[in-house]
Write a protein that holds these residues in place. Structure first.
Motif, PDB file in Angstrom:
ATOM      1  N   THR A  84       0.999  -1.077   0.004  1.00 63.77           N
ATOM      2  CA  THR A  84      -0.072  -0.130  -0.042  1.00 63.77           C
ATOM      3  C   THR A  84       0.897   1.091  -0.119  1.00 63.77           C
ATOM      4  OG1 THR A  84      -0.244   0.051   2.352  1.00 63.77           O
ATOM      5  CG2 THR A  84      -1.923  -1.163   1.147  1.00 63.77           C
ATOM      6  N   VAL A  85       0.579   2.313  -0.683  1.00 66.24           N
ATOM      7  CA  VAL A  85       1.292   3.263  -0.827  1.00 66.24           C
ATOM      8  C   VAL A  85       0.134   4.702  -1.037  1.00 66.24           C
ATOM      9  CG1 VAL A  85       2.809   4.833  -2.245  1.00 66.24           C
ATOM     10  CG2 VAL A  85       3.103   2.323  -2.093  1.00 66.24           C
ATOM     11  N   ASP A  86       0.141   5.318  -0.117  1.00 64.48           N
ATOM     12  CA  ASP A  86      -0.898   6.542   0.031  1.00 64.48           C
ATOM     13  C   ASP A  86      -2.204   5.987  -0.303  1.00 64.48           C
ATOM     14  OD1 ASP A  86       1.009   8.394   0.142  1.00 64.48           O
ATOM     15  OD2 ASP A  86       1.518   8.756  -1.934  1.00 64.48           O
ATOM     16  N   ARG A  87      -2.429   4.877   0.565  1.00 65.33           N
ATOM     17  CA  ARG A  87      -3.934   4.266   0.572  1.00 65.33           C
ATOM     18  C   ARG A  87      -4.411   3.484  -0.804  1.00 65.33           C
ATOM     19  NH1 ARG A  87      -8.229   8.330   3.721  1.00 65.33           N
ATOM     20  NH2 ARG A  87      -9.073   6.118   4.013  1.00 65.33           N
ATOM     21  N   LEU A  88      -3.293   3.449  -1.490  1.00 60.12           N
ATOM     22  CA  LEU A  88      -3.676   2.566  -2.845  1.00 60.12           C
ATOM     23  C   LEU A  88      -2.631   1.326  -2.624  1.00 60.12           C
ATOM     24  CD1 LEU A  88      -2.906   5.358  -5.502  1.00 60.12           C
ATOM     25  CD2 LEU A  88      -5.269   4.435  -4.563  1.00 60.12           C
ATOM     26  N   THR A  89      -3.418   0.291  -3.097  1.00 56.48           N
ATOM     27  CA  THR A  89      -2.900  -1.255  -3.280  1.00 56.48           C
ATOM     28  C   THR A  89      -2.300  -1.491  -4.456  1.00 56.48           C
ATOM     29  OG1 THR A  89      -4.453  -1.792  -1.676  1.00 56.48           O
ATOM     30  CG2 THR A  89      -3.243  -3.590  -2.587  1.00 56.48           C
ATOM     31  N   TYR A  90      -1.112  -2.102  -4.563  1.00 56.60           N
ATOM     32  CA  TYR A  90      -0.401  -2.530  -5.693  1.00 56.60           C
ATOM     33  C   TYR A  90       0.028  -4.052  -5.369  1.00 56.60           C
ATOM     34  CZ  TYR A  90      -0.078   2.320  -6.905  1.00 56.60           C
ATOM     35  OH  TYR A  90      -0.510   3.842  -7.183  1.00 56.60           O
ATOM     36  N   VAL A  91       0.169  -4.668  -6.461  1.00 53.75           N
ATOM     37  CA  VAL A  91       0.622  -5.946  -6.575  1.00 53.75           C
ATOM     38  C   VAL A  91       1.777  -6.091  -7.430  1.00 53.75           C
ATOM     39  CG1 VAL A  91      -0.902  -6.870  -8.477  1.00 53.75           C
ATOM     40  CG2 VAL A  91       0.186  -8.475  -7.088  1.00 53.75           C
ATOM     41  N   HIS A  92       3.081  -6.680  -6.897  1.00 53.17           N
ATOM     42  CA  HIS A  92       4.221  -6.815  -7.310  1.00 53.17           C
ATOM     43  C   HIS A  92       4.091  -8.246  -8.017  1.00 53.17           C
ATOM     44  CE1 HIS A  92       6.385  -3.028  -5.974  1.00 53.17           C
ATOM     45  NE2 HIS A  92       5.422  -3.234  -5.064  1.00 53.17           N
ATOM     46  N   HIS A  93       4.279  -8.637  -9.200  1.00 50.21           N
ATOM     47  CA  HIS A  93       3.973  -9.608  -9.941  1.00 50.21           C
ATOM     48  C   HIS A  93       5.136 -10.149 -10.527  1.00 50.21           C
ATOM     49  CE1 HIS A  93       1.902 -12.993 -12.234  1.00 50.21           C
ATOM     50  NE2 HIS A  93       1.262 -12.940 -11.168  1.00 50.21           N
ATOM     51  N   VAL A  94       5.302 -11.249 -11.295  1.00 47.95           N
ATOM     52  CA  VAL A  94       6.502 -11.628 -11.890  1.00 47.95           C
ATOM     53  C   VAL A  94       6.326 -10.969 -13.369  1.00 47.95           C
ATOM     54  CG1 VAL A  94       7.249 -13.784 -10.776  1.00 47.95           C
ATOM     55  CG2 VAL A  94       5.346 -13.972 -12.801  1.00 47.95           C
ATOM     56  N   ASP A  95       4.922 -10.599 -13.813  1.00 49.40           N
ATOM     57  CA  ASP A  95       4.659  -9.898 -15.018  1.00 49.40           C
ATOM     58  C   ASP A  95       4.578  -8.438 -15.122  1.00 49.40           C
ATOM     59  OD1 ASP A  95       4.303 -12.342 -16.273  1.00 49.40           O
ATOM     60  OD2 ASP A  95       2.212 -12.469 -15.603  1.00 49.40           O
ATOM     61  N   GLY A  96       4.725  -7.949 -13.519  1.00 50.15           N
ATOM     62  CA  GLY A  96       4.768  -6.474 -13.680  1.00 50.15           C
ATOM     63  C   GLY A  96       4.448  -5.727 -12.392  1.00 50.15           C
ATOM     64  N   VAL A  97       4.047  -4.838 -12.244  1.00 49.77           N
ATOM     65  CA  VAL A  97       3.521  -4.036 -11.250  1.00 49.77           C
ATOM     66  C   VAL A  97       2.113  -3.504 -11.305  1.00 49.77           C
ATOM     67  CG1 VAL A  97       3.645  -2.151  -9.223  1.00 49.77           C
ATOM     68  CG2 VAL A  97       5.533  -3.482  -9.915  1.00 49.77           C
ATOM     69  N   PHE A  98       0.937  -3.745 -10.842  1.00 51.78           N
ATOM     70  CA  PHE A  98      -0.131  -3.557 -11.188  1.00 51.78           C
ATOM     71  C   PHE A  98      -1.194  -2.927 -10.071  1.00 51.78           C
ATOM     72  CE2 PHE A  98       1.280  -6.847 -13.618  1.00 51.78           C
ATOM     73  CZ  PHE A  98       1.105  -6.668 -15.037  1.00 51.78           C
ATOM     74  N   SER A  99      -2.058  -2.067  -9.978  1.00 50.93           N
ATOM     75  CA  SER A  99      -2.771  -1.644  -9.048  1.00 50.93           C
ATOM     76  C   SER A  99      -4.054  -2.588  -8.617  1.00 50.93           C
ATOM     77  CB  SER A  99      -3.445  -0.212  -9.409  1.00 50.93           C
ATOM     78  OG  SER A  99      -4.270  -0.022 -10.520  1.00 50.93           O
ATOM     79  N   MET A 100      -4.497  -2.444  -7.475  1.00 50.47           N
ATOM     80  CA  MET A 100      -5.524  -3.387  -7.153  1.00 50.47           C
ATOM     81  C   MET A 100      -6.574  -2.623  -6.306  1.00 50.47           C
ATOM     82  SD  MET A 100      -3.945  -7.024  -6.219  1.00 50.47           S
ATOM     83  CE  MET A 100      -5.447  -7.841  -6.566  1.00 50.47           C
ATOM     84  N   ASP A 101      -7.976  -3.119  -6.381  1.00 51.78           N
ATOM     85  CA  ASP A 101      -9.066  -2.207  -5.782  1.00 51.78           C
ATOM     86  C   ASP A 101      -9.229  -2.900  -4.129  1.00 51.78           C
ATOM     87  OD1 ASP A 101      -9.812  -1.380  -7.951  1.00 51.78           O
ATOM     88  OD2 ASP A 101     -11.452  -2.575  -8.559  1.00 51.78           O
ATOM     89  N   LEU A 102      -8.651  -4.025  -3.822  1.00 52.08           N
ATOM     90  CA  LEU A 102      -8.834  -4.255  -2.530  1.00 52.08           C
ATOM     91  C   LEU A 102      -7.843  -3.796  -1.500  1.00 52.08           C
ATOM     92  CD1 LEU A 102      -9.712  -8.161  -3.086  1.00 52.08           C
ATOM     93  CD2 LEU A 102     -11.314  -6.183  -2.691  1.00 52.08           C
ATOM     94  N   SER A 103      -7.964  -3.873  -0.249  1.00 49.26           N
ATOM     95  CA  SER A 103      -6.983  -3.493   0.689  1.00 49.26           C
ATOM     96  C   SER A 103      -6.200  -4.719   1.029  1.00 49.26           C
ATOM     97  CB  SER A 103      -7.774  -2.936   1.995  1.00 49.26           C
ATOM     98  OG  SER A 103      -8.445  -4.026   2.596  1.00 49.26           O
ATOM     99  N   LEU A 104      -4.919  -4.404   2.115  1.00 50.74           N
ATOM    100  CA  LEU A 104      -4.203  -5.620   2.348  1.00 50.74           C
ATOM    101  C   LEU A 104      -5.208  -6.449   3.163  1.00 50.74           C
ATOM    102  CD1 LEU A 104      -0.549  -4.060   2.937  1.00 50.74           C
ATOM    103  CD2 LEU A 104      -1.403  -5.080   0.824  1.00 50.74           C
ATOM    104  N   ASN A 105      -5.891  -5.889   4.085  1.00 52.79           N
ATOM    105  CA  ASN A 105      -6.572  -6.826   4.812  1.00 52.79           C
ATOM    106  C   ASN A 105      -7.674  -7.723   4.221  1.00 52.79           C
ATOM    107  OD1 ASN A 105      -5.413  -5.657   7.089  1.00 52.79           O
ATOM    108  ND2 ASN A 105      -7.125  -4.201   7.426  1.00 52.79           N
ATOM    109  N   ALA A 106      -8.121  -7.270   2.979  1.00 55.21           N
ATOM    110  CA  ALA A 106      -9.215  -7.977   2.399  1.00 55.21           C
ATOM    111  C   ALA A 106      -8.217  -9.095   1.436  1.00 55.21           C
ATOM    112  CB  ALA A 106      -9.903  -7.453   1.396  1.00 55.21           C
ATOM    113  N   LEU A 107      -7.032  -8.659   1.204  1.00 51.60           N
ATOM    114  CA  LEU A 107      -6.184  -9.637   0.277  1.00 51.60           C
ATOM    115  C   LEU A 107      -5.932 -10.604   1.107  1.00 51.60           C
ATOM    116  CD1 LEU A 107      -4.447  -7.013  -1.905  1.00 51.60           C
ATOM    117  CD2 LEU A 107      -5.983  -8.928  -2.640  1.00 51.60           C
ATOM    118  N   GLY A 108      -5.501 -10.340   2.248  1.00 52.06           N
ATOM    119  CA  GLY A 108      -5.106 -11.266   3.387  1.00 52.06           C
ATOM    120  C   GLY A 108      -6.024 -12.344   3.575  1.00 52.06           C
ATOM    121  N   ALA A 109      -7.356 -11.908   3.966  1.00 52.31           N
ATOM    122  CA  ALA A 109      -8.320 -13.036   4.189  1.00 52.31           C
ATOM    123  C   ALA A 109      -8.646 -13.844   3.049  1.00 52.31           C
ATOM    124  CB  ALA A 109      -9.648 -11.988   4.579  1.00 52.31           C
ATOM    125  N   ALA A 110      -8.551 -13.025   1.777  1.00 53.60           N
ATOM    126  CA  ALA A 110      -8.750 -14.132   0.565  1.00 53.60           C
ATOM    127  C   ALA A 110      -7.858 -15.070   0.136  1.00 53.60           C
ATOM    128  CB  ALA A 110      -9.152 -12.910  -0.804  1.00 53.60           C
TER     129      ALA A 110
END
Length: 251
Positions: free
Chosen positions: A161-187
Motif C-alpha cells: 500500500t502506498v498513499d492508501r492505494l494497493t499494488y501487486v508486485h508480480h512476475v509480470d509487472g506491477v499493477f494496481s488493485m481495488d482491495l485492501s491488504l486486509n481483504a487480500l490477506g483474508a482471501a
C-alpha cells in the motif's frame, strides 16, 4: 476434517454463552475461548499454542456507549503475520462496509440462529479445503491503465500500500488493485504473509533474509526487497524458516 479453534469477544453473557452453544452444535468447532474484553482477547491471540483460526467479534461493547473497540481489535489482527479469520457478530448492520474493507469472512446479526452459524462454519471450513484436482485455476485481477489484467496466483511476489492505494508486485509487472491488504490477506490465506503494515509477501517467493541499518529485510523474487517491521521480525523469521534445514535454529 480437524475442528476449528475459535475466539469469541462478546461482553453480553447471554449472547456470548449462546454463541458458544451454537458453535458447538454445528460440530465444526473444537477449542473455543470466550472473553469479555479486548484486553483478554489480546492475551488469547498472543498464545500461539492455542492456534486460534477464527475470531467472532462484537463491534460495540455495551458498557462503553458509542465505542467501536471490537472493530478496532478486528482491524489490529491484520498486523499479525498469520491473522485468524474474522467474523463480525453484532446487533447492527451499519458496520457491513467496515467488514468488507477488513475482508471479514462473514457478518452475523443478532439474534443468532443455528442455521446461520452452520452456514458460517461451512464458509470457514471451505477456506481450509484445497481446490479439487482439475478445478479452474484461481487468478488475481488487477488494473493497468484502463484495462483489467488477469494474473496467475503462482506469480505474485508481494502486495504493497502506498498513499492508501494497493499494488501487486508480480512476475509480470506491477499493477494496481481495488482491495485492501486486509481483504487480500483474508482471501489468500496462507499464500501470503504479513510482514509490515504496508506489505504482504508470498512466502513461496522469499529468497533470503538480510539486515540493513538494523532493519530486517525479506528478499522476494530476483529484485524486490521488503522491510519487516520490528514487532513482526521474530514471527516472520520463524515462519520463513519453517520446513527448512541447513542452519541451527533456537529451541
Amino acid at each position: 476434517m480437524k475442528p476449528l479453534s475459535a475466539l469469541i469477544i462478546e461482553d453480553e453473557w447471554p449472547a456470548r454463552n449462546y454463541l458458544v452453544e451454537l458453535l458447538r452444535d454445528t460440530g465444526s468447532f473444537g477449542d473455543i475461548a470466550a472473553v469479555t474484553s479486548v484486553e483478554d482477547a489480546r492475551e488469547v491471540i498472543e498464545r500461539p499454542e492455542l492456534g486460534i483460526e477464527v475470531a467472532f467479534i462484537d463491534v460495540r461493547l455495551v458498557d462503553r456507549p458509542g465505542d467501536r473497540s471490537g472493530l478496532d481489535f478486528a482491524r489490529s489482527l491484520a498486523d499479525l503475520a498469520s491473522p485468524p479469520a474474522v467474523v463480525l457478530a453484532t446487533a447492527s448492520a451499519q458496520y457491513a462496509l467496515d467488514g468488507f474493507e477488513l475482508g471479514v469472512v462473514d457478518y452475523l446479526l443478532k439474534p443468532f440462529t443455528l442455521d446461520r452459524i452452520t452456514t458460517c462454519a461451512a464458509r470457514l471450513l471451505e477456506r481450509r479445503r484445497p481446490p479439487p484436482q482439475g478445478a479452474a485455476r484461481r487468478r488475481l485481477v488487477a488494473r493497468k491503465s484502463n484495462s483489467l489484467v488477469f494474473l496467475d496466483l503462482d506469480g505474485m511476489l508481494a502486495f504493497q500500500t502506498v498513499d492508501r492505494l494497493t499494488y501487486v508486485h508480480h512476475v509480470d509487472g506491477v499493477f494496481s488493485m481495488d482491495l485492501s491488504l486486509n481483504a487480500l490477506g483474508a482471501a489468500l490465506g496462507s499464500r501470503v504473509l504479513r510482514v509490515h503494515r504496508n506489505w504482504l509477501i508470498a512466502p513461496a517467493h522469499a529468497q533470503g533474509l538480510s539486515r540493513l541499518a538494523g532493519e530486517l529485510i525479506v528478499e522476494v523474487g530476483p529484485t524486490l526487497r521488503v522491510p519487516v517491521s520490528r514487532d513482526r521480525a521474530r514471527e516472520v523469521r520463524q515462519q520463513l524458516l519453517e520446513n527448512t534445514v541447513g542452519i541451527r535454529q533456537p529451541g
